[in-house]
Design an enzyme around this catalytic site. Structure first.
Site, short mmCIF file in Angstrom:
data_model
loop_
_atom_site.label_atom_id
_atom_site.label_comp_id
_atom_site.label_asym_id
_atom_site.label_seq_id
_atom_site.Cartn_x
_atom_site.Cartn_y
_atom_site.Cartn_z
N THR A 277 0.85 -1.19 0.00
CA THR A 277 0.00 0.00 0.00
C THR A 277 0.88 1.24 0.00
OG1 THR A 277 -0.09 0.15 2.41
CG2 THR A 277 -1.74 -1.23 1.34
N TRP B 92 -19.48 18.30 10.42
CA TRP B 92 -18.57 17.60 9.52
C TRP B 92 -18.75 18.16 8.11
CZ3 TRP B 92 -14.91 15.17 11.81
CH2 TRP B 92 -15.11 14.48 13.00
N GLU C 219 -6.31 -3.06 0.33
CA GLU C 219 -6.62 -4.12 1.28
C GLU C 219 -7.82 -4.96 0.87
OE1 GLU C 219 -4.53 -0.86 3.61
OE2 GLU C 219 -5.89 -1.02 1.92
N LYS D 116 -13.83 19.34 10.32
CA LYS D 116 -14.88 19.70 11.28
C LYS D 116 -14.85 21.20 11.50
CE LYS D 116 -17.19 18.09 15.43
NZ LYS D 116 -17.16 17.12 16.57
#
Length: 547
Positions: free
Chosen positions: A189, A451, A336, A446
């Site tokens: 990754t 959010w 993944e 935030k």
């Protein structure tokens, strides 16, 4: 209660799900179908069959056996396709090396994977020359020549050249049966913190991913489909998550395959035109590059279907692609997850949907493909309402998820906390089951107690006529906690001011589509946006530079 496990007849064959089983159908049904490399080399599936056997024979002669890791550094090619099959079919492990990492990172991944054999394309000689003394496990180097390349000076002790090795090897190889849970592939990754992490996949996982995604792509009535009449060309590197698994699917289906080598915009567009390419996949930055290339104006793109993944599909880019006739839609997954989890395929009757709604649906994260158990949960792993508003982390289970990080048990446990794989992606699910990612956990902003989705702001700014590319990051603010900052790349010759972009976003806040806190506090115009090794916008780097 005791399970009533079926008892096998003594003579019955327990058919393992091995990668070699994917080759039965195409070699029977499409032996004469073409595989093309850079428009210069052409071979058939019958030739592919022979070359896979010759590659395995040659590698065996070099000491490769069950469990040996063979690493590959190459561009997207027919050779890579041969390695996708021959290496794992021997019972060995294929490591697809990310050639866009730094030399030290490349050395780390090869050494960490325990690779003993390294196949090196001539273009990567300088890299391997610089790191060869750090490759403690590699004892055998195989050279991949390219007729039109000039090899750099080096002191690498190659034991063979790829084509010469195949020419001298047996054209038959008896690929054995073994446990379907045997590891087939390893790659790394490209996280934004720490060293790359190794993920790994078994034969069983890759076969199930192949069959499931093949079914998912064949299921729509029309559009967003992949079928036997298509011509396939990857625009996602083959070192990255098995090129999203598509070479395996294309081979099973026996379609014409086109491999472009090193990505060069003119060459890619010429291959689309000359080879009749109809299906590709890439990150949004690659498509943006192609649509803005002068050559694209002279190429008919109306038969091209493109899946965009590795990041959000901006609405502005989707609209531009649709205007060129491209059947564009989003896909979702990660290293993944092997990778595909969902596809943004349009519902039945979508031909009656207006353009704005089509764009919106094509840019959503989409519906989970079969066999994917996908949930959006809060911090206590409780499911959130499917109302299109409640946002939480995506956690998943499917048969093809990596079972951990290689040699990293602590990170593996974090990945699988609670028995579900944690994606670190924040999303919501609407009442129809359609998924929408709003941010990465590390990228969410935030502001004013709310959010704010950086991805949604980016998508809205991409609709401004002057915007070529955009990234939105959060910076600290004493009053509001954080505020969004937009980094905008303008189209060539286009003009826009900071107030123009702010006002554009404000219209969506005024209409109630987004919060007023989502309007960027600062808009900064930049020449380019920093990308990661797989073409994603590197927000960690941008936050550090523009904090």
């Amino acid at each position: 209660m005791q399970d009533d496990v079926q008892k096998a007849t003594p003579s019955a064959h327990a058919y393992p799900l091995l990668i070699k089983q994917l080759l039965h159908t195409p070699f029977v049904q499409a032996p004469g179908q073409e595989i093309v490399y850079r428009g210069q080399l052409r071979m058939t599936y019958s030739t592919l069959r022979e070359r896979i056997a010759r590659l395995a024979s040659g590698l065996k002669g070099l000491g490769v056996q069950h469990g040996t890791t063979v690493a590959v550094m190459d561009w997207d090619s027919h050779r890579y396709l041969e390695c996708y099959f021959a290496v794992p079919m021997m019972g060995a492990v294929l490591q697809t090396v990310n050639v866009r990492l730094s030399p030290d990172e490349i050395a780390y991944t090869i050494d960490h994977a325990g690779a003993e054999v390294l196949l090196v394309h001539t273009d990567f000689l300088p890299v391997v020359e610089a790191i060869k003394d750090k490759l403690e496990n590699v004892h055998t180097f195989v050279y991949i020549d390219e007729p039109d390349s000039v090899a750099a000076a080096h002191s690498i002790d190659f034991v063979a050249e790829y084509e010469a090795m195949l020419a001298q090897s047996e054209a038959h190889y008896d690929f054995p049966d073994f446990d379907e849970n045997t590891r087939a592939t390893t790659f790394y990754t490209t996280g934004t913190t720490g060293l790359p992490k190794g993920v790994y996949f078994s034969h069983r996982q890759l076969v199930l991913h192949t069959l499931t995604l093949m079914a998912a792509l064949a299921s729509p009535v029309s559009g967003q489909r992949f079928h036997r009449g298509d011509v396939y060309m990857p625009l996602t590197p083959m070192f990255h998550v098995h090129a999203w698994g598509m070479p395996y699917i294309a081979t099973v289906m026996g379609v014409k395959q086109v491999y472009p080598g090193r990505y060069m915009p003119d060459r890619l567009l010429h291959l689309v035109r000359d080879e009749g390419v109809t299906f590709s996949h890439c990150v949004s930055t690659i498509l943006h590059m192609l649509l803005n290339n002068a050559e694209s104006e002279s190429v008919d793109l109306s038969k091209w279907k493109i899946v965009i993944g590795g990041g959000a599909l901006p609405q502005g880019l989707a609209r531009s692609a649709l205007e060129r006739g491209i059947d564009i839609f989003a896909g979702y997954g990660m290293s993944e997850t092997g990778p595909v989890l969902s596809l943004a395929q349009l519902p039945i009757g979508s031909e009656a949907i207006d353009l704005d709604e089509q764009v919106r649906l094509r840019c959503k994260t989409g519906f989970p493909v079969p066999l994917v158990d996908l949930r959006v949960v809060d911090e206590e792993m409780n499911d959130l309402p499917r109302d299109g508003k409640a946002s939480g982390e995506i956690v998943v289970r499917t048969p093809w998820l990596t079972q951990g990080y290689l040699k990293n048990p602590e990170a593996s446990e974090q990945l699988w906390a609670g028995g579900y794989l944690h994606t670190q992606d924040i999303a919501n699910i609407d009442p129809t089951g359609n998924l929408q990612i709003t941010d990465r956990i590390k990228d969410v902003i935030k502001s004013g107690g709310e959010w704010v989705s950086s991805l949604e702001i980016e998508s809205l700014i991409s609709l401004h006529a002057a915007t070529a590319e955009v990234a939105v990051i959060g910076i600290k603010d004493e009053k509001w906690g954080e505020r969004p900052v937009a980094l905008v790349v303008l189209k060539p010759g286009a003009k826009a001011s900071e107030s123009d972009i702010k006002q554009h976003v404000m219209t969506f806040a005024t209409s109630g589509r987004i919060s007023k806190y989502a309007v960027p506090q600062i808009v900064k115009f930049v020449d380019a946006l920093k990308k990661t090794s797989v073409g994603k916008i590197d927000k960690k780097w941008l936050r550090e530079q523009f904090a």
